[in-house]
Design a protein around this motif. Structure first.
Motif, PDB file in Angstrom:
ATOM      1  N   ARG A 261       0.826  -1.197   0.000  1.00 59.30           N
ATOM      2  CA  ARG A 261       0.000   0.000   0.000  1.00 59.30           C
ATOM      3  C   ARG A 261       0.866   1.255   0.000  1.00 59.30           C
ATOM      4  O   ARG A 261       2.067   1.201   0.272  1.00 59.30           O
ATOM      5  CB  ARG A 261      -0.947   0.001   1.204  1.00 59.30           C
ATOM      6  CG  ARG A 261      -2.248  -0.726   0.932  1.00 59.30           C
ATOM      7  CD  ARG A 261      -2.927  -1.168   2.193  1.00 59.30           C
ATOM      8  NE  ARG A 261      -2.257  -2.335   2.802  1.00 59.30           N
ATOM      9  CZ  ARG A 261      -2.707  -2.984   3.852  1.00 59.30           C
ATOM     10  NH1 ARG A 261      -3.836  -2.600   4.422  1.00 59.30           N
ATOM     11  NH2 ARG A 261      -2.041  -4.018   4.333  1.00 59.30           N
ATOM     12  N   TYR A 276      -3.847   3.542   0.806  1.00 57.42           N
ATOM     13  CA  TYR A 276      -4.569   2.946  -0.315  1.00 57.42           C
ATOM     14  C   TYR A 276      -3.663   1.967  -1.044  1.00 57.42           C
ATOM     15  O   TYR A 276      -2.433   1.982  -0.880  1.00 57.42           O
ATOM     16  CB  TYR A 276      -5.064   4.031  -1.275  1.00 57.42           C
ATOM     17  CG  TYR A 276      -3.966   4.882  -1.884  1.00 57.42           C
ATOM     18  CD1 TYR A 276      -3.528   4.656  -3.190  1.00 57.42           C
ATOM     19  CD2 TYR A 276      -3.361   5.911  -1.170  1.00 57.42           C
ATOM     20  CE1 TYR A 276      -2.527   5.429  -3.768  1.00 57.42           C
ATOM     21  CE2 TYR A 276      -2.364   6.692  -1.724  1.00 57.42           C
ATOM     22  CZ  TYR A 276      -1.954   6.448  -3.015  1.00 57.42           C
ATOM     23  OH  TYR A 276      -0.947   7.213  -3.567  1.00 57.42           O
ATOM     24  N   GLY A 277      -4.258   1.119  -1.883  1.00 54.40           N
ATOM     25  CA  GLY A 277      -3.483   0.148  -2.644  1.00 54.40           C
ATOM     26  C   GLY A 277      -2.745   0.816  -3.799  1.00 54.40           C
ATOM     27  O   GLY A 277      -3.074   1.936  -4.203  1.00 54.40           O
ATOM     28  N   HIS A 279      -2.026   2.146  -7.084  1.00 58.79           N
ATOM     29  CA  HIS A 279      -3.056   2.508  -8.057  1.00 58.79           C
ATOM     30  C   HIS A 279      -2.888   1.821  -9.411  1.00 58.79           C
ATOM     31  O   HIS A 279      -3.864   1.611 -10.132  1.00 58.79           O
ATOM     32  CB  HIS A 279      -3.099   4.023  -8.240  1.00 58.79           C
ATOM     33  CG  HIS A 279      -1.804   4.625  -8.710  1.00 58.79           C
ATOM     34  ND1 HIS A 279      -1.510   4.787 -10.042  1.00 58.79           N
ATOM     35  CD2 HIS A 279      -0.732   5.088  -8.016  1.00 58.79           C
ATOM     36  CE1 HIS A 279      -0.309   5.330 -10.157  1.00 58.79           C
ATOM     37  NE2 HIS A 279       0.190   5.525  -8.937  1.00 58.79           N
ATOM     38  N   PRO A 282      -3.519  -2.624  -7.791  1.00 57.30           N
ATOM     39  CA  PRO A 282      -3.828  -2.703  -6.362  1.00 57.30           C
ATOM     40  C   PRO A 282      -4.020  -4.105  -5.826  1.00 57.30           C
ATOM     41  O   PRO A 282      -3.949  -4.320  -4.602  1.00 57.30           O
ATOM     42  CB  PRO A 282      -5.129  -1.894  -6.249  1.00 57.30           C
ATOM     43  CG  PRO A 282      -5.769  -2.047  -7.589  1.00 57.30           C
ATOM     44  CD  PRO A 282      -4.633  -2.074  -8.570  1.00 57.30           C
ATOM     45  N   TYR A 285      -6.022  -4.901  -2.528  1.00 57.56           N
ATOM     46  CA  TYR A 285      -6.120  -3.694  -1.699  1.00 57.56           C
ATOM     47  C   TYR A 285      -6.749  -2.540  -2.494  1.00 57.56           C
ATOM     48  O   TYR A 285      -6.065  -1.618  -2.936  1.00 57.56           O
ATOM     49  CB  TYR A 285      -4.745  -3.302  -1.176  1.00 57.56           C
ATOM     50  CG  TYR A 285      -4.113  -4.384  -0.334  1.00 57.56           C
ATOM     51  CD1 TYR A 285      -4.570  -4.635   0.955  1.00 57.56           C
ATOM     52  CD2 TYR A 285      -3.083  -5.179  -0.839  1.00 57.56           C
ATOM     53  CE1 TYR A 285      -4.011  -5.641   1.731  1.00 57.56           C
ATOM     54  CE2 TYR A 285      -2.511  -6.190  -0.072  1.00 57.56           C
ATOM     55  CZ  TYR A 285      -2.982  -6.412   1.214  1.00 57.56           C
ATOM     56  OH  TYR A 285      -2.426  -7.407   1.970  1.00 57.56           O
ATOM     57  N   ARG A 286      -8.072  -2.593  -2.630  1.00 56.87           N
ATOM     58  CA  ARG A 286      -8.794  -1.587  -3.414  1.00 56.87           C
ATOM     59  C   ARG A 286      -9.588  -0.633  -2.525  1.00 56.87           C
ATOM     60  O   ARG A 286     -10.256   0.269  -3.024  1.00 56.87           O
ATOM     61  CB  ARG A 286      -9.730  -2.286  -4.399  1.00 56.87           C
ATOM     62  CG  ARG A 286      -9.002  -3.219  -5.375  1.00 56.87           C
ATOM     63  CD  ARG A 286      -9.991  -4.124  -6.096  1.00 56.87           C
ATOM     64  NE  ARG A 286     -10.962  -3.352  -6.866  1.00 56.87           N
ATOM     65  CZ  ARG A 286     -12.110  -3.856  -7.304  1.00 56.87           C
ATOM     66  NH1 ARG A 286     -12.431  -5.117  -7.048  1.00 56.87           N
ATOM     67  NH2 ARG A 286     -12.941  -3.093  -8.002  1.00 56.87           N
ATOM     68  N   ASP A 287      -9.518  -0.817  -1.225  1.00 59.54           N
ATOM     69  CA  ASP A 287     -10.337  -0.047  -0.295  1.00 59.54           C
ATOM     70  C   ASP A 287      -9.575   1.152   0.279  1.00 59.54           C
ATOM     71  O   ASP A 287      -8.407   1.384  -0.042  1.00 59.54           O
ATOM     72  CB  ASP A 287     -10.805  -0.945   0.861  1.00 59.54           C
ATOM     73  CG  ASP A 287     -11.472  -2.221   0.376  1.00 59.54           C
ATOM     74  OD1 ASP A 287     -12.154  -2.150  -0.672  1.00 59.54           O
ATOM     75  OD2 ASP A 287     -11.300  -3.269   1.027  1.00 59.54           O
ATOM     76  N   THR A 303     -15.073   0.556   1.697  1.00 62.05           N
ATOM     77  CA  THR A 303     -14.644  -0.490   0.758  1.00 62.05           C
ATOM     78  C   THR A 303     -14.990  -0.079  -0.669  1.00 62.05           C
ATOM     79  O   THR A 303     -15.863   0.769  -0.903  1.00 62.05           O
ATOM     80  CB  THR A 303     -15.312  -1.832   1.076  1.00 62.05           C
ATOM     81  OG1 THR A 303     -16.720  -1.720   0.813  1.00 62.05           O
ATOM     82  CG2 THR A 303     -15.093  -2.221   2.531  1.00 62.05           C
ATOM     83  N   ILE A 304     -14.344  -0.721  -1.616  1.00 67.25           N
ATOM     84  CA  ILE A 304     -14.633  -0.436  -3.020  1.00 67.25           C
ATOM     85  C   ILE A 304     -16.064  -0.859  -3.350  1.00 67.25           C
ATOM     86  O   ILE A 304     -16.736  -0.237  -4.196  1.00 67.25           O
ATOM     87  CB  ILE A 304     -13.613  -1.151  -3.944  1.00 67.25           C
ATOM     88  CG1 ILE A 304     -13.785  -0.682  -5.398  1.00 67.25           C
ATOM     89  CG2 ILE A 304     -13.745  -2.642  -3.821  1.00 67.25           C
ATOM     90  CD1 ILE A 304     -13.552   0.776  -5.620  1.00 67.25           C
ATOM     91  N   THR A 324     -11.570  -0.895 -10.402  1.00 69.76           N
ATOM     92  CA  THR A 324     -11.131   0.389  -9.862  1.00 69.76           C
ATOM     93  C   THR A 324     -10.729   0.245  -8.402  1.00 69.76           C
ATOM     94  O   THR A 324     -11.052  -0.732  -7.736  1.00 69.76           O
ATOM     95  CB  THR A 324     -12.244   1.440  -9.985  1.00 69.76           C
ATOM     96  OG1 THR A 324     -13.408   0.973  -9.285  1.00 69.76           O
ATOM     97  CG2 THR A 324     -12.593   1.708 -11.444  1.00 69.76           C
ATOM     98  N   SER A 325     -10.036   1.267  -7.920  1.00 69.48           N
ATOM     99  CA  SER A 325      -9.626   1.290  -6.519  1.00 69.48           C
ATOM    100  C   SER A 325      -9.613   2.730  -6.027  1.00 69.48           C
ATOM    101  O   SER A 325      -9.548   3.680  -6.813  1.00 69.48           O
ATOM    102  CB  SER A 325      -8.235   0.670  -6.347  1.00 69.48           C
ATOM    103  OG  SER A 325      -7.250   1.425  -7.047  1.00 69.48           O
TER     104      SER A 325
END
Length: 376
Positions: A261, A276-277, A279, A282, A285-287, A303-304, A324-325
């Motif tokens: 992250r 964040y993850g 970009h 990710p 780790y998209r949240d 969360t995403i 997406t993230s």
């Protein structure tokens, strides 16, 4: 004398309005030749700015040509008529760039294809913002301390290296004002360097981290203060894996807050750190992640899936079928909200690629309720 003044006013205003109107017409015709999808406010304002610059240069030339006898005080005395009508004459020329700017602004409002009330609202909002900025500028109390006894000098006098502040949303000064946090690098592009803390009273530098590899020199390591200056956080990549690091500025003891992250921006006077993850890729780790320096715990306030539930149609229109993230979260001054963008990564490991990800939109979440508050 009054009659002469009226005549002179008509003579001076006429050419100015004629030239301004002509320039506005030319600009309108030019902008209308653009494809409708690219006929944007930015294009119109750019053209207006260039035209205004030309107008101002022309005004300067005319004024200089007319006022040379007055400025040089040539023999024969000052031309009283010129001095008498100078304010009127000068103000007339201001109509030229003003008419150009307003003409293009009106064109832009027309091209928004909004309802009349919406266009009027945009115009009123613009006027309100400008008025507020003028009022703020006129408030001497808010900037008085910066108007006198101010000294500007480099933070560090060490030559032969880059000295980089992380980003405009973070203050490089510690909350108590005694230290400065920055990234230094002797790498030509500034991609590898050290996170340093400088004591302002002595100029002494403390190296908090060495051989720090970063995404770019734009944000450097996103180094930032935490916990009132007791801690510093940043992110770095080691052997292809990104991680967020927090260090105690007293003991210099480091801890890894998260792996895979990157760090957004928190508050120097607080303990919360948004993360964040990666970009561009990710993975899981998209949240939105929130690290608390007081206990070292990380929670997920958004969360995403929650974003998709509210803005799924927009995400589909904007990014298609790409996953997406949440990207680049920034904590509010009261530490109750976070605003962020959305990103769609292109995968792989090349985080320096120009097209590593696409980022769009701007959203805000309330950390207490977990609800999305607004969207741009």
């Amino acid at each position: 004398m009054a009659a002469l003044a009226i005549v002179f006013l008509c003579i001076s205003l006429g050419p100015a309005l004629l030239v301004g109107g002509g320039l506005t017409f030319v600009l309108v015709v030019t902008v209308r030749k653009f494809p409708r999808e690219t006929r944007s406010r930015s294009a119109a304002i750019t053209i207006a700015a260039l035209a205004s610059a030309v107008c101002l240069a022309w005004i300067g030339f005319v004024i200089w040509d007319i006022y040379q006898p007055v400025i040089k005080k040539e023999p024969g005395g000052t031309n009283g008529m010129i001095l008498l009508f100078a304010p009127t004459f000068l103000s007339s020329f201001a109509l030229v760039p003003a008419s150009v700017v307003w003409g293009v602004l009106l064109l832009w409002l027309k091209q928004t294809r909004s309802r009349p009330a919406s266009a009027a609202g945009r115009l009123l909002a613009t006027i309100a913002v400008l008025a507020g900025a003028a009022a703020q500028a006129a408030d001497d109390g808010s900037v008085a301390v910066w108007k006198s006894d101010v000294r500007i000098r480099p933070v560090s006098s060490v030559a032969g290296r880059h000295s980089i502040h992380s980003y405009y949303v973070a203050n490089p000064e510690s909350p108590d004002g005694t230290r400065v946090l920055f990234f230094t690098s002797t790498h030509a592009a500034g991609y590898v360097g050290e996170v340093r803390m400088l004591t302002r009273a002595t100029g002494e530098e403390t190296v908090l981290a060495e051989n720090v590899h970063v995404e770019d020199a734009h944000r450097a390591a996103c180094q930032q203060w935490l916990s009132g200056g007791k801690r510093v956080a940043w992110h770095e990549v080691i052997d292809g894996q990104w991680r967020v690091v927090v260090v105690d500025t007293g003991s210099l003891q480091k801890s890894v807050a998260a792996e895979d992250r990157q760090v957004g921006f928190g508050r120097g006077d607080g303990d919360l750190l948004p993360m964040y993850g990666c970009h561009w890729n990710p993975g899981a780790y998209r949240d939105l992640y929130l690290y608390d320096a007081r206990d070292g715990q990380t929670r997920t306030p958004l969360t995403i899936g929650m974003v998709e539930a509210v803005h799924g149609p927009w995400l589909q229109r904007t990014f298609g079928d790409q996953p997406t993230s949440i990207f680049f979260p920034v904590l509010s001054p009261d530490q109750q909200r976070v605003f962020f963008k959305m990103a769609a990564g292109n995968g792989g490991d090349n985080y320096m690629a120009k097209d590593a990800s696409r980022r769009q939109g701007l959203m805000c979440v309330d950390l207490t309720s977990g609800k999305l508050e607004w969207f741009r």
